[in-house]
Design an enzyme around this catalytic site. Structure first.
Site, PDB file in Angstrom:
ATOM      1  N   HIS A 111       0.795  -1.239   0.000  1.00 63.97           N
ATOM      2  CA  HIS A 111       0.000   0.000   0.000  1.00 63.97           C
ATOM      3  C   HIS A 111       0.824   1.284   0.000  1.00 63.97           C
ATOM      4  CE1 HIS A 111       0.732  -0.127   4.382  1.00 63.97           C
ATOM      5  NE2 HIS A 111       0.511   1.168   4.356  1.00 63.97           N
TER       6      HIS A 111
HETATM    7  C1  UD1 Z   1      -2.185   5.844   5.722  1.00 62.66           C
HETATM    8  C2  UD1 Z   1      -0.901   6.355   6.382  1.00 62.66           C
HETATM    9  C3  UD1 Z   1       0.183   5.276   6.284  1.00 62.66           C
HETATM   10  C4  UD1 Z   1      -0.303   3.935   6.813  1.00 62.66           C
HETATM   11  C5  UD1 Z   1      -1.608   3.552   6.152  1.00 62.66           C
HETATM   12  C6  UD1 Z   1      -2.104   2.303   6.843  1.00 62.66           C
HETATM   13  C7  UD1 Z   1      -0.467   8.779   6.191  1.00 62.66           C
HETATM   14  C8  UD1 Z   1       0.385   9.808   5.546  1.00 62.66           C
HETATM   15  N1  UD1 Z   1      -0.377   7.530   5.683  1.00 62.66           N
HETATM   16  O1  UD1 Z   1      -1.923   5.683   4.333  1.00 62.66           O
HETATM   17  O2  UD1 Z   1       1.297   5.684   7.063  1.00 62.66           O
HETATM   18  O3  UD1 Z   1       0.667   2.964   6.538  1.00 62.66           O
HETATM   19  O4  UD1 Z   1      -2.557   4.627   6.334  1.00 62.66           O
HETATM   20  O5  UD1 Z   1      -3.077   1.646   6.223  1.00 62.66           O
HETATM   21  O6  UD1 Z   1      -1.194   9.089   7.100  1.00 62.66           O
HETATM   22  N2  UD1 Z   1      -9.377   4.806   1.303  1.00 62.66           N
HETATM   23  C9  UD1 Z   1     -10.640   4.274   1.251  1.00 62.66           C
HETATM   24  N3  UD1 Z   1     -11.253   3.945   2.425  1.00 62.66           N
HETATM   25  C10 UD1 Z   1     -10.682   4.129   3.632  1.00 62.66           C
HETATM   26  C11 UD1 Z   1      -9.400   4.672   3.672  1.00 62.66           C
HETATM   27  C12 UD1 Z   1      -8.756   5.007   2.496  1.00 62.66           C
HETATM   28  O7  UD1 Z   1     -11.197   4.090   0.177  1.00 62.66           O
HETATM   29  O8  UD1 Z   1     -11.303   3.786   4.654  1.00 62.66           O
HETATM   30  C13 UD1 Z   1      -8.692   5.125   0.018  1.00 62.66           C
HETATM   31  C14 UD1 Z   1      -8.972   6.526  -0.494  1.00 62.66           C
HETATM   32  O9  UD1 Z   1      -8.997   6.457  -1.887  1.00 62.66           O
HETATM   33  C15 UD1 Z   1      -7.737   7.285  -0.057  1.00 62.66           C
HETATM   34  C16 UD1 Z   1      -6.638   6.231  -0.153  1.00 62.66           C
HETATM   35  O10 UD1 Z   1      -7.272   5.018   0.216  1.00 62.66           O
HETATM   36  O11 UD1 Z   1      -7.467   8.402  -0.865  1.00 62.66           O
HETATM   37  C17 UD1 Z   1      -5.446   6.486   0.735  1.00 62.66           C
HETATM   38  O12 UD1 Z   1      -5.852   6.646   2.088  1.00 62.66           O
HETATM   39  P1  UD1 Z   1      -5.003   7.575   3.091  1.00 62.66           P
HETATM   40  O13 UD1 Z   1      -5.577   7.465   4.446  1.00 62.66           O
HETATM   41  O14 UD1 Z   1      -4.848   8.941   2.528  1.00 62.66           O
HETATM   42  O15 UD1 Z   1      -3.555   6.946   3.043  1.00 62.66           O
HETATM   43  P2  UD1 Z   1      -3.082   5.456   3.291  1.00 62.66           P
HETATM   44  O16 UD1 Z   1      -2.436   4.954   2.049  1.00 62.66           O
HETATM   45  O17 UD1 Z   1      -4.188   4.666   3.869  1.00 62.66           O
HETATM   46  N1  UDP Z   2      -3.989  -5.173   9.040  1.00 60.35           N
HETATM   47  C1  UDP Z   2      -5.221  -5.816   9.172  1.00 60.35           C
HETATM   48  N2  UDP Z   2      -5.870  -6.182   8.025  1.00 60.35           N
HETATM   49  C2  UDP Z   2      -5.370  -5.961   6.771  1.00 60.35           C
HETATM   50  C3  UDP Z   2      -4.108  -5.323   6.670  1.00 60.35           C
HETATM   51  C4  UDP Z   2      -3.451  -4.917   7.819  1.00 60.35           C
HETATM   52  O1  UDP Z   2      -5.690  -6.054  10.279  1.00 60.35           O
HETATM   53  O2  UDP Z   2      -6.031  -6.323   5.791  1.00 60.35           O
HETATM   54  C5  UDP Z   2      -3.298  -4.750  10.266  1.00 60.35           C
HETATM   55  C6  UDP Z   2      -1.851  -5.216  10.363  1.00 60.35           C
HETATM   56  O3  UDP Z   2      -1.801  -6.514  10.880  1.00 60.35           O
HETATM   57  C7  UDP Z   2      -1.236  -4.162  11.284  1.00 60.35           C
HETATM   58  C8  UDP Z   2      -2.081  -2.915  11.007  1.00 60.35           C
HETATM   59  O4  UDP Z   2      -3.205  -3.353  10.264  1.00 60.35           O
HETATM   60  O5  UDP Z   2      -1.436  -4.511  12.634  1.00 60.35           O
HETATM   61  C9  UDP Z   2      -1.383  -1.801  10.277  1.00 60.35           C
HETATM   62  O6  UDP Z   2      -0.904  -2.214   9.049  1.00 60.35           O
HETATM   63  P1  UDP Z   2      -0.870  -1.271   7.754  1.00 60.35           P
HETATM   64  O7  UDP Z   2      -0.158  -2.090   6.747  1.00 60.35           O
HETATM   65  O8  UDP Z   2      -2.207  -0.769   7.419  1.00 60.35           O
HETATM   66  O9  UDP Z   2      -0.042   0.043   8.180  1.00 60.35           O
HETATM   67  P2  UDP Z   2       1.478   0.383   8.468  1.00 60.35           P
HETATM   68  O10 UDP Z   2       1.923  -0.484   9.598  1.00 60.35           O
HETATM   69  O11 UDP Z   2       2.281   0.175   7.215  1.00 60.35           O
HETATM   70  O12 UDP Z   2       1.462   1.807   8.833  1.00 60.35           O
END
Ligand code: UD1
Ligand code: UDP
Length: 353
Positions: free
Chosen positions: A204
């Protein structure tokens, strides 16, 4: 002691679950604020339900957006709450936009900041998280670092006061909920997976997930081996992944993001985990599952030094070799603590009040 805790994204739900519990057990007042950065049911609600996280006192509903719009909406919302609630401490976790927004809002109001999972560095400023970590550490009063490596990272930046090595609260969560998962999760049966005979894939990071060519390279090499691959896909890249996979032959099965209990079993019983997640790399180590990290560097250097994790971001062609023969890991240690970090953090917080 009155504390405002800021959460917003999936990794923060996992960490807050055990810290909220420890605050409550010690009789402290916690006001929980969810910025709402993650909002899909399987990115948010499932963690509250499965892990018993209290219902947030405030839901800001900031949702998705650019970094500036997401951070700004969180900052404004958190400032209002802090002015109203006037806590002694704000707790922020990790490195997301909710983390930096919470810390910035508190710093300007002279509210003391406790940063949990402080001191981590990738030394790659192209990652938005690296910026969030550096800024948050500089303005935090207490820096709860998981490891000595994290302490040294801070020392190198001249930060030595208020630093406490406390282990990692993700160990607390993993230990507590893997036992529950063993009884409750049916994910191996429902996905038809045999223990130690599948690959768990999570991708991701923007550097991997936001470009067609990069994602195609990853899916091609991972999908071309004989071991089945299960890929709980982050919504960020769902559409792109499905489009690319429709053009490839291979063994990659895409599913929706799973809850924490299912994830614990998927990680524990994987043949190999292939990931670019920070938390998942560390969880692989804790479950003693082989891991390949699709990045050029990692914050969790102990996992690589001990031989459980190999960085393949710059050498995707090495993945098949690792899958057929993973070098014997050198050692395994309790670098990340023994599962009592949340309790230790709450004790230090109360004594620093
Ligand atoms: C965020 C965090 C990252 C973390 C990740 C965990 C920042 C800068 N990044 O990145 O450190 O590793 O979360 O998962 O804060 N979206 C949905 N539904 C949701 C959430 C997101 O559709 O419930 C989609 C949207 O299109 C959104 C994209 O995912 O634009 C990215 O979501 P965003 O929260 O901006 O960043 P992450 O990649 O999730
Ligand atoms: N995680 C989860 N389901 C998923 C993917 C991740 O429960 O489908 C959990 C994962 O085990 C970890 C937490 O979400 O405990 C955060 O992981 P993520 O990869 O979203 O974020 P990061 O650690 O890279 O910020």
């Amino acid at each position: 002691m009155k504390v405002v805790t800021i959460i917003g994204a999936r990794p923060q739900f996992v960490k807050a679950a055990v810290v909220s519990e420890a605050l409550k057990a010690a009789g402290h007042e916690e006001i929980l604020v969810n910025t709402g950065q993650h909002y899909d049911e399987n990115m948010a609600k499932v963690f509250f339900d499965e892990m018993g996280i209290p219902k947030p006192d405030y839901d800001l509903g900031v949702g998705s957006g650019t970094h500036a719009s997401q951070t700004a909406a969180s900052l404004i919302g958190i400032e209002d709450i802090l002015i109203k609630e006037r806590p002694e401490w704000i707790i922020v976790f990790g490195d997301t936009n909710a983390t930096i927004a919470g810390a910035l809002a508190a710093a300007k109001l002279h509210i003391k900041i406790a940063h949990i999972e402080a001191g981590l560095r990738s030394y790659n400023r192209l990652m938005p998280e690296e910026i969030n970590r550096i800024v948050t550490d500089v303005i935090s009063d207490l820096k709860f670092v998981p490891t000595d490596v994290a302490r040294v990272n801070l020392q190198q930046e001249g930060i030595t006061e208020g630093v406490h090595i406390v282990g990692d609260v993700m160990v607390d969560s993993l230990k507590k909920f893997t036992v529950v998962a063993e009884n409750k999760s049916k994910i191996l049966e429902t996905q038809n997976l045999e223990k130690k005979k599948y690959i768990l894939l999570t991708i991701h990071r923007p550097s991997n997930a936001d470009s067609d060519s990069r994602l195609k390279e990853i899916l091609e090499v991972v999908g071309s081996n004989k071991i089945p691959v299960i890929f709980p896909v982050h919504p960020r890249s769902r559409a792109r992944v499905l489009r690319i996979l429709s053009e490839l032959s291979g063994h990659v099965k895409v599913i929706d993001p799973v809850g924490y209990l299912d994830m614990m079993l998927l990680e524990k019983y994987a043949h190999t985990i292939i990931t670019d997640s920070g938390g998942v790399q560390k969880e692989a180590y804790l479950h003693k599952t082989h891991c390949l990290t699709v990045r050029g560097e990692t914050e969790w250097v102990e996992t690589v030094q001990d031989g459980w994790n190999h960085l393949v971001g710059k050498s995707l062609g090495d993945i098949p070799g690792f899958l057929s023969s993973f070098p014997e890991p050198k050692r395994w240690g309790t670098h990340y603590g023994k599962g009592d970090s949340a309790k230790t953090i709450v004790e230090i917080l109360a004594n620093s009040n």
